[in-house]
Motif scaffolding. Sequence first.
Motif, PDB file in Angstrom:
ATOM      1  N   ALA A   1       0.829  -1.207   0.000  1.00 44.43           N
ATOM      2  CA  ALA A   1       0.000   0.000   0.000  1.00 44.43           C
ATOM      3  C   ALA A   1       0.867   1.263   0.000  1.00 44.43           C
ATOM      4  O   ALA A   1       0.555   2.241  -0.692  1.00 44.43           O
ATOM      5  CB  ALA A   1      -0.934   0.002   1.207  1.00 44.43           C
ATOM      6  N   LEU A   2       1.950   1.249   0.756  1.00 44.91           N
ATOM      7  CA  LEU A   2       2.852   2.407   0.764  1.00 44.91           C
ATOM      8  C   LEU A   2       3.508   2.597  -0.603  1.00 44.91           C
ATOM      9  O   LEU A   2       3.639   3.735  -1.078  1.00 44.91           O
ATOM     10  CB  LEU A   2       3.903   2.265   1.856  1.00 44.91           C
ATOM     11  N   GLU A   3       3.895   1.508  -1.242  1.00 43.96           N
ATOM     12  CA  GLU A   3       4.473   1.601  -2.587  1.00 43.96           C
ATOM     13  C   GLU A   3       3.462   2.166  -3.580  1.00 43.96           C
ATOM     14  O   GLU A   3       3.807   2.997  -4.424  1.00 43.96           O
ATOM     15  CB  GLU A   3       4.958   0.223  -3.047  1.00 43.96           C
ATOM     16  N   THR A   4       2.211   1.736  -3.466  1.00 38.29           N
ATOM     17  CA  THR A   4       1.146   2.242  -4.345  1.00 38.29           C
ATOM     18  C   THR A   4       0.947   3.739  -4.128  1.00 38.29           C
ATOM     19  O   THR A   4       0.840   4.503  -5.091  1.00 38.29           O
ATOM     20  CB  THR A   4      -0.173   1.486  -4.087  1.00 38.29           C
ATOM     21  N   ALA A   5       0.904   4.156  -2.870  1.00 36.72           N
ATOM     22  CA  ALA A   5       0.723   5.577  -2.567  1.00 36.72           C
ATOM     23  C   ALA A   5       1.874   6.408  -3.113  1.00 36.72           C
ATOM     24  O   ALA A   5       1.664   7.487  -3.687  1.00 36.72           O
ATOM     25  CB  ALA A   5       0.588   5.779  -1.057  1.00 36.72           C
ATOM     26  N   GLU A   6       3.101   5.923  -2.953  1.00 43.41           N
ATOM     27  CA  GLU A   6       4.260   6.664  -3.447  1.00 43.41           C
ATOM     28  C   GLU A   6       4.242   6.735  -4.973  1.00 43.41           C
ATOM     29  O   GLU A   6       4.499   7.798  -5.551  1.00 43.41           O
ATOM     30  CB  GLU A   6       5.548   6.012  -2.952  1.00 43.41           C
ATOM     31  N   ALA A   7       3.904   5.647  -5.637  1.00 41.13           N
ATOM     32  CA  ALA A   7       3.833   5.638  -7.105  1.00 41.13           C
ATOM     33  C   ALA A   7       2.750   6.584  -7.615  1.00 41.13           C
ATOM     34  O   ALA A   7       2.864   7.127  -8.713  1.00 41.13           O
ATOM     35  CB  ALA A   7       3.580   4.220  -7.603  1.00 41.13           C
ATOM     36  N   ALA A   8       1.717   6.798  -6.799  1.00 39.70           N
ATOM     37  CA  ALA A   8       0.619   7.683  -7.183  1.00 39.70           C
ATOM     38  C   ALA A   8       0.945   9.156  -6.953  1.00 39.70           C
ATOM     39  O   ALA A   8       0.166  10.033  -7.320  1.00 39.70           O
ATOM     40  CB  ALA A   8      -0.644   7.313  -6.406  1.00 39.70           C
ATOM     41  N   GLY A   9       2.078   9.439  -6.313  1.00 44.59           N
ATOM     42  CA  GLY A   9       2.454  10.820  -6.042  1.00 44.59           C
ATOM     43  C   GLY A   9       2.449  11.185  -4.579  1.00 44.59           C
ATOM     44  O   GLY A   9       2.683  12.341  -4.217  1.00 44.59           O
ATOM     45  N   GLY A  10       2.181  10.218  -3.710  1.00 41.44           N
ATOM     46  CA  GLY A  10       2.241  10.473  -2.278  1.00 41.44           C
ATOM     47  C   GLY A  10       3.685  10.465  -1.796  1.00 41.44           C
ATOM     48  O   GLY A  10       4.595  10.047  -2.516  1.00 41.44           O
ATOM     49  N   GLU A  11       3.881  10.915  -0.596  1.00 42.77           N
ATOM     50  CA  GLU A  11       5.229  10.967  -0.006  1.00 42.77           C
ATOM     51  C   GLU A  11       5.273  10.054   1.210  1.00 42.77           C
ATOM     52  O   GLU A  11       4.426  10.162   2.106  1.00 42.77           O
ATOM     53  CB  GLU A  11       5.551  12.399   0.426  1.00 42.77           C
ATOM     54  N   ILE A  12       6.238   9.148   1.248  1.00 41.68           N
ATOM     55  CA  ILE A  12       6.401   8.288   2.420  1.00 41.68           C
ATOM     56  C   ILE A  12       6.961   9.149   3.549  1.00 41.68           C
ATOM     57  O   ILE A  12       8.016   9.754   3.422  1.00 41.68           O
ATOM     58  CB  ILE A  12       7.338   7.100   2.137  1.00 41.68           C
ATOM     59  N   VAL A  13       6.217   9.210   4.638  1.00 41.83           N
ATOM     60  CA  VAL A  13       6.610  10.021   5.790  1.00 41.83           C
ATOM     61  C   VAL A  13       7.328   9.163   6.824  1.00 41.83           C
ATOM     62  O   VAL A  13       8.296   9.589   7.442  1.00 41.83           O
ATOM     63  CB  VAL A  13       5.364  10.698   6.414  1.00 41.83           C
ATOM     64  N   LYS A  14       6.838   7.951   6.987  1.00 40.30           N
ATOM     65  CA  LYS A  14       7.457   6.996   7.918  1.00 40.30           C
ATOM     66  C   LYS A  14       7.428   5.634   7.231  1.00 40.30           C
ATOM     67  O   LYS A  14       6.358   5.062   7.017  1.00 40.30           O
ATOM     68  CB  LYS A  14       6.675   6.940   9.228  1.00 40.30           C
ATOM     69  N   PRO A  15       8.590   5.114   6.863  1.00 42.04           N
ATOM     70  CA  PRO A  15       8.615   3.799   6.211  1.00 42.04           C
ATOM     71  C   PRO A  15       7.999   2.725   7.120  1.00 42.04           C
ATOM     72  O   PRO A  15       8.011   2.843   8.344  1.00 42.04           O
ATOM     73  CB  PRO A  15      10.102   3.526   5.992  1.00 42.04           C
ATOM     74  N   ALA A  16       7.475   1.684   6.508  1.00 44.53           N
ATOM     75  CA  ALA A  16       6.871   0.588   7.272  1.00 44.53           C
ATOM     76  C   ALA A  16       7.893  -0.017   8.227  1.00 44.53           C
ATOM     77  O   ALA A  16       9.050  -0.208   7.874  1.00 44.53           O
ATOM     78  CB  ALA A  16       6.331  -0.472   6.320  1.00 44.53           C
ATOM     79  N   GLN A  17       7.444  -0.302   9.436  1.00 41.40           N
ATOM     80  CA  GLN A  17       8.321  -0.866  10.456  1.00 41.40           C
ATOM     81  C   GLN A  17       7.498  -1.488  11.574  1.00 41.40           C
ATOM     82  O   GLN A  17       6.311  -1.202  11.727  1.00 41.40           O
ATOM     83  CB  GLN A  17       9.246   0.203  11.025  1.00 41.40           C
TER      84      GLN A  17
END
Length: 139
Positions: free
Chosen positions: A94-110
Amino acid sequence: MDPNITVVTLGVSDLDESIRFYRDGLGFPLRDRDPDSDIAFFTLDGTWLALYPWDALAEDATVPPEAVSSPAERDFSGVTIAHNVSEKSDVDAALETAEAAGGEIVKPAQEVFWGGYSGYFADPDGHLWEVAYPKLTDD
C-alpha cells in the motif's frame, strides 16, 4: 449522538490532482459527479471520503485557511487517517502504491511499539495516512 462517522472531508489545494491521486493512484471508487462540481466523493466500506477545496472548507468551518505556499509547510493538524490491512506485506504494498501515485512516504513501514507493523504516507496536500497491520495474534 450516534457514534457513526459517515463522511471524512479533506481540504485540498488542487481538486483535479487529488482526484487523480485517490481515483487513479490508489484506486478509490469515485462517485458520479458533475465535472464542474467543486467536490468529489469516494464510496469506501463504511464511510465516504470527500475532497473539497482547502480554502472553501476553511470558510465553511469559519476558520482561517492558514495561507502558506505549499502543503508541506502546513503545521501538523493533529489528525491522521488509518487504513488497516490483513497481511503484514500489504502495508509495504500500500505504501508503494501511494508513493507511485504521487504520495510521499513520511514513515517507512516498520515494527511498532504496539505490536503491529505500520508506516505513513502523505497525500499531495500533506494529509497523513497510516497503513497498519494490527498484529492481533502471535505469528
